[in-house]
Design an enzyme around this catalytic site. Sequence first.
Site, short mmCIF file in Angstrom:
data_model
loop_
_atom_site.label_atom_id
_atom_site.label_comp_id
_atom_site.label_asym_id
_atom_site.label_seq_id
_atom_site.Cartn_x
_atom_site.Cartn_y
_atom_site.Cartn_z
N GLU A 52 -9.91 -2.12 5.31
CA GLU A 52 -10.55 -1.82 6.58
C GLU A 52 -11.83 -2.67 6.72
OE1 GLU A 52 -8.70 -0.33 8.53
OE2 GLU A 52 -8.43 1.81 8.16
N ASP B 170 0.80 -1.22 0.00
CA ASP B 170 0.00 0.00 0.00
C ASP B 170 0.84 1.28 0.00
OD1 ASP B 170 0.87 -0.51 2.63
OD2 ASP B 170 -1.08 -1.31 3.18
N HIS C 39 -7.43 -5.08 10.15
CA HIS C 39 -7.20 -4.89 8.71
C HIS C 39 -5.92 -5.61 8.28
CE1 HIS C 39 -4.93 -0.84 9.55
NE2 HIS C 39 -4.05 -1.80 9.42
N ASN D 24 -7.79 -3.08 14.24
CA ASN D 24 -9.17 -3.39 13.82
C ASN D 24 -9.18 -4.59 12.86
OD1 ASN D 24 -8.12 -2.36 11.48
ND2 ASN D 24 -9.59 -0.69 11.25
C1 F6R Z 1 1.27 -1.59 6.15
C2 F6R Z 1 -0.04 -2.26 6.20
C3 F6R Z 1 -0.83 -2.32 7.46
C4 F6R Z 1 0.01 -2.60 8.70
C5 F6R Z 1 -0.87 -2.62 9.94
C6 F6R Z 1 -0.07 -2.89 11.21
O1 F6R Z 1 1.85 -1.69 4.87
O2 F6R Z 1 -0.47 -2.73 5.20
O3 F6R Z 1 -1.80 -3.31 7.33
O4 F6R Z 1 0.66 -3.82 8.55
O5 F6R Z 1 -1.53 -1.41 10.06
O6 F6R Z 1 0.80 -1.83 11.42
P1 F6R Z 1 1.93 -1.90 12.53
O7 F6R Z 1 2.84 -3.00 12.12
O8 F6R Z 1 2.60 -0.57 12.48
O9 F6R Z 1 1.25 -2.20 13.82
#
Ligand code: F6R
Length: 261
Positions: free
Chosen positions: A143, A67, A138, A136
Amino acid sequence: MEIIIQPDWELASRLAAQVLAHQIRRKPDSVLGLATGSSPLGVYRELIRMHREEGLDFSQVRTFNLDEYIGLPPEHPSSYHCFMHEHLLDQVNLKPSNIHIPNGMTKDISLLCRHYEESIERAGGLDIQLLGLGTNAHIGFNEPSSSLASRTRIKTLSERTLRDNARFFSDSEEAPRHVITMGIGTILDSRRCLLLAFGSKKAGAVAKMVEGAVTAMVPASALQLHPRVQVILDSPAASLLEHRRYYQWVFDHKPDWQRLE
Ligand code: F6R
C-alpha cells in the site's frame, strides 16, 4: 517500461496469456509469480484454453502467489488459495508441490515470510511476475508508503483497498485487514514484470505509475526502476496517459520477432 494499449480487456488478456505461454514453452520449468483479483481472470481463462486445446504444459512450472489474507484458512472461499485453485491451478497440469501461496493461518508470520523469500530464491528467482494494480497504485498489497525495498511481510490494508475488495466477501462477512504480501523489492527482483490494468477506475493510478515520479506513495511507480516491465492496458485504463499516442506508435512499430519477447 513498455506500455501496450489494447482496445478491450479481452484482447489485452489474450496478449498477456501469449507472453506467459511463450515463456513456458521456452523454459518449461519457468517460475511464475501470480496475482489474484479481477484483472488476471481473462489471462487464466486463456491459459486454461491453451492447456486444453494446444497442449500448453504446466507439469514443470513453479508458481508463487503475491499475497494471501491473514486469518483465512486455505479452504475459505474468499482466500486467495481458493481463488487460485478455482481459476487456474486445478484446471492445468501443475504439480501441487510446485504451487506456493503464503499460508494465512501461519502462527509465525515472520518465519513464513523468510521461508517464502528463500523458496523463491531456491527456485532460481521469478521469471515473470504477473501484477494487477490497485486504484491507489498498490502492487501486491504494498500500500502507499510501503518501502520500495520491502520484502515479503505482513501489511495492513488501506480503507480504500478494503472498499475495493469488499465485492469478494459476502455482506455478513468482514474482510481481513491484514495480509502477507511479497514486497516491492521482491517484485523488482523478478526478471520480468507484466502488469495488467483494466477499466477507467484504474486510469488515475496508471497515469501516476507510468508518467509520475517514483515515490513510495505510488508503489507501482517503483516499476520504473525495473529493466523489463510490460504494462498491458485496455483503452479506458489508458485514458489519462498524456503520451498514449506515443506508446501506441512504439507498439505499432515493434518488430514482429520482438512481440512476445
Ligand atoms: C492480488 C493483488 C492486488 C491486485 C489489485 C488489483 O493478488 O496483489 O495487487 O492485483 O488489488 O485488483 P483487481 O484486479 O481485482 O482490480
